[in-house]
Design an enzyme around this catalytic site. Structure first.
Site, PDB file in Angstrom:
ATOM      1  N   ASP A   1       1.017  -1.222   0.044  1.00 39.09           N
ATOM      2  CA  ASP A   1      -0.068  -0.021   0.125  1.00 39.09           C
ATOM      3  C   ASP A   1       0.780   0.949   0.019  1.00 39.09           C
ATOM      4  OD1 ASP A   1      -2.802  -1.073   0.012  1.00 39.09           O
ATOM      5  OD2 ASP A   1      -2.173  -1.678   1.995  1.00 39.09           O
TER       6      ASP A   1
ATOM      7  N   MET B   1     -12.571  -1.525  -2.606  1.00 39.76           N
ATOM      8  CA  MET B   1     -12.003  -1.142  -1.144  1.00 39.76           C
ATOM      9  C   MET B   1     -13.352  -1.301  -0.250  1.00 39.76           C
ATOM     10  SD  MET B   1      -8.965  -0.041  -1.412  1.00 39.76           S
ATOM     11  CE  MET B   1      -8.831   1.010   0.146  1.00 39.76           C
TER      12      MET B   1
END
Length: 227
Positions: free
Chosen positions: A38, A140
């Site tokens: 990430d 997400m």
């Protein structure tokens, strides 16, 4: 629908950075299919993580693919950096791209698989027309920015919508879910068509990485078998 195998992608955001090489090797040895990285810039995502130099280091430590998620503003400026650093899959947020099509073309033109996503409060319409142009759609199930967040149940509607579209079009596009993933949420998500599961604290917060990775895989496979 074309066959899409279940893949588990531990997120190093939850790893012990004091021993990152050991951590990524450990999850690889425990059966992980990918390493999820990430990238946060403190602007688009309200936190800072790391950059290409860490991607380069992880790339030298493992042989499984690096699944890099750019949670940054103006990603088009940095595509080359992350592709060159070793990303095998590079996912961008549609809401941050001035031209999503151009970004996808650049990623794939560099021999890297392209992924697309949006935050939970952004419309799926931003990515819907690109499902057949990318290798992966990421849903997400938390907001970009921090590890350890709880799964947002309403995101299952999005997983189903994209999963149904992938199935109806006969695509092999991976459907990834990131945020609050554990054996229970993986079961739900797999039932709606997800096949790639990003898990941070669920894996790296455990004593036995293999046990957790196998729990995710088994939960997803059993859910698919029932549907």
């Amino acid at each position: 629908m074309k066959s899409r195998k279940i893949e588990i992608a531990p997120s190093i955001l939850s790893a012990d950075f004091r021993a990152l090489e050991r951590e990524v090797k450990a999850v690889q040895d425990a059966g992980a299919d990918r390493i999820h990285c990430d990238i946060m810039d403190g602007h688009f995502a309200p936190n800072l993580s790391f950059g290409p130099i860490v991607i380069e280091a992880v790339k030298k430590s493992v042989s499984i693919p690096l699944d890099v998620h750019l949670m940054i503003s103006n990603p088009e400026k940095y595509i080359a950096n992350y592709c060159d650093a070793g990303a095998d899959i590079l996912t961008v947020h549609a809401e941050t791209c001035s031209s999503l099509e151009n970004v996808i073309d650049e990623i794939r033109g560099r021999g890297v698989r392209a992924g697309v996503t949006v935050n939970p409060d952004k419309p799926l319409d931003l990515i819907f027309d690109y499902i057949d142009k990318v290798d992966q759609v990421l849903i997400m199930s938390v907001y970009a920015g921090f590890s350890g967040q709880k799964f947002i149940p309403e995101m299952t509607d999005r997983i189903k919508k994209i999963g149904d579209e992938i199935s109806e079009r006969g695509l092999s596009t991976d459907l990834q879910v990131d945020g609050g993933i554990n054996d229970k949420t993986a079961t739900v998500c797999a039932g709606f068509g997800a096949n790639v599961f990003v898990a941070g604290s669920y894996v790296f917060g455990a004593q036995d990485y293999r046990e957790r990775i196998e729990a995710l895989r088994n939960a997803a496979e059993k859910s698919i078998a029932r549907n």
